[in-house]
Design an enzyme around this catalytic site. Structure first.
Site, PDB file in Angstrom:
ATOM      1  N   THR A  99      -7.290   2.809  13.475  1.00 51.87           N
ATOM      2  CA  THR A  99      -8.527   3.261  12.833  1.00 51.87           C
ATOM      3  C   THR A  99      -9.154   2.171  11.973  1.00 51.87           C
ATOM      4  O   THR A  99     -10.280   2.328  11.500  1.00 51.87           O
ATOM      5  CB  THR A  99      -8.254   4.485  11.942  1.00 51.87           C
ATOM      6  N   LYS A 124       0.843  -1.195   0.000  1.00 54.01           N
ATOM      7  CA  LYS A 124       0.000   0.000   0.000  1.00 54.01           C
ATOM      8  C   LYS A 124       0.874   1.239   0.000  1.00 54.01           C
ATOM      9  O   LYS A 124       2.037   1.215   0.408  1.00 54.01           O
ATOM     10  CB  LYS A 124      -0.938   0.010   1.202  1.00 54.01           C
ATOM     11  N   ASP A 164      -1.399  -8.550  12.155  1.00 53.96           N
ATOM     12  CA  ASP A 164      -0.704  -7.290  12.441  1.00 53.96           C
ATOM     13  C   ASP A 164      -0.510  -7.172  13.944  1.00 53.96           C
ATOM     14  O   ASP A 164      -1.041  -7.970  14.722  1.00 53.96           O
ATOM     15  CB  ASP A 164      -1.505  -6.109  11.896  1.00 53.96           C
ATOM     16  N   GLY A 216      -8.478   1.418   9.023  1.00 54.95           N
ATOM     17  CA  GLY A 216      -8.488   1.753   7.603  1.00 54.95           C
ATOM     18  C   GLY A 216      -7.588   0.841   6.792  1.00 54.95           C
ATOM     19  O   GLY A 216      -7.997   0.284   5.767  1.00 54.95           O
TER      20      GLY A 216
END
Length: 316
Positions: free
Chosen positions: A229, A198, A224, A231
């Site tokens: 957030t 990304k 992770d 996102g």
């Protein structure tokens, strides 16, 4: 289990009292008697209501939101124990805040993780016990011993029980920065690894660019260290779903869950998100796709090993 509590004491502040109680239950010890409140102007007030002189003291406090309040409570409690002549003080920080600011990414950036490390040392901590630091090298910011436990063994046990036959499954790193920890998890799970590449345009916003690896027709586990957030996580999940993934699961050690994170997860293609209780679960997370696993027994074992001067390496 610690058979006697004559020379050990576990204290906690206000960040995650149920977690500290779980640690004490696993150790077979009562939670230490202390009061942590604020003065009228918001200053932290700490009263330790029993002796800690000469004791091995463990202060359990995540520096989660409100980050500054919880950090200040930790520092003041450490100072109180030091001035009360505690024999040794271990700061037990399941979630270490400010860990994402671990380097100068651009000119005039602070290195806040180093600053917080200096503050904890200056307050009087003799060692630190934490879990899944955002950057493992933060251990080197301290001049005292730091034990950084790994939460992936908890997830390995959970998913191997959930998917005894894990053929056709793949672990996915949601970004390039998480590849090392995702690879370690994939090796323990005996699964292949894929990576979502990304490009982050600005803080808390990201644009998914590419999926590296084969996810078509696979059940995927996004791995992770934290979800803030959500996102990045939801964009990565959508990316691998668009590439043909049949099921998408996600897990992370720390559920920061800022802003609209819970709503994003609920509206995403993710089937389930598994978090550890290093940060207390928000009320809004109940009845959603989010599930919590308890790691207080793991911290209890680490505390017992520290108290008995036994190596923590077998735990990793």
């Amino acid at each position: 289990m610690i058979s006697h509590g004559k020379d050990v004491k576990v204290l906690c502040a206000n960040a995650n009292r149920p977690f500290a109680e779980g640690v004490c239950n696993a150790l077979g010890l009562p939670l230490g008697n202390c009061t942590v409140t604020t003065f009228a102007d918001g200053e932290v007030s700490v009263s330790i209501n029993e002796t800690v002189r000469g004791l091995d003291v463990f202060i359990v406090q995540s520096t989660c939101k409100p980050v500054n309040d919880n950090l200040m409570e930790l520092l003041v409690m450490i100072d109180a124990c030091k001035r009360a002549s505690a024999g040794r003080i271990t700061a037990v920080i399941p979630y270490f805040g400010y860990a994402r600011q671990d380097r100068k990414a651009k000119g005039r950036d602070p290195i806040s993780a180093k600053l917080v490390a200096n503050m904890i040392e200056a307050a009087g901590a003799d060692r630190v016990l934490t879990m899944d630091l955002h950057a493992a090298q933060i251990q080197g910011f301290f001049d005292i011993p730091v034990d950084n436990m790994l939460g992936n063994k908890v997830f390995v046990k959970y998913y191997l029980n959930k998917f005894p036959d894990h053929e056709g499954m793949v672990v996915v790193s949601p970004d390039v920065g998480s590849v090392a920890r995702s690879r370690a998890f994939a090796n323990k799970m005996c699964m292949s690894l894929a990576i979502v590449d990304k490009r982050r345009e600005k803080a808390n916003c990201c644009e998914v660019m590419n999926v590296i690896g084969d996810v078509a027709g696979k059940t995927c586990i996004l791995f992770d260290d934290m979800i803030d957030t959500a996102g990045s996580l939801c964009n990565a999940a959508q990316a691998i779903h668009d590439k043909g993934a049949t099921k998408v699961y996600a897990c992370a050690t720390h559920g920061v869950l800022s802003g609209a994170a819970i709503e994003r997860i609920q509206n995403s293609v993710i089937d389930e998100v598994v978090l550890l209780n290093t940060i207390p679960a928000p009320e809004a997370a109940r009845g959603t796709k989010i599930k919590y696993l308890d790691v207080s027994p793991m911290f209890a074992e680490a505390i017992q090993r520290t108290y008995e001067e036994i190596s923590l390496s077998p735990m990793f």
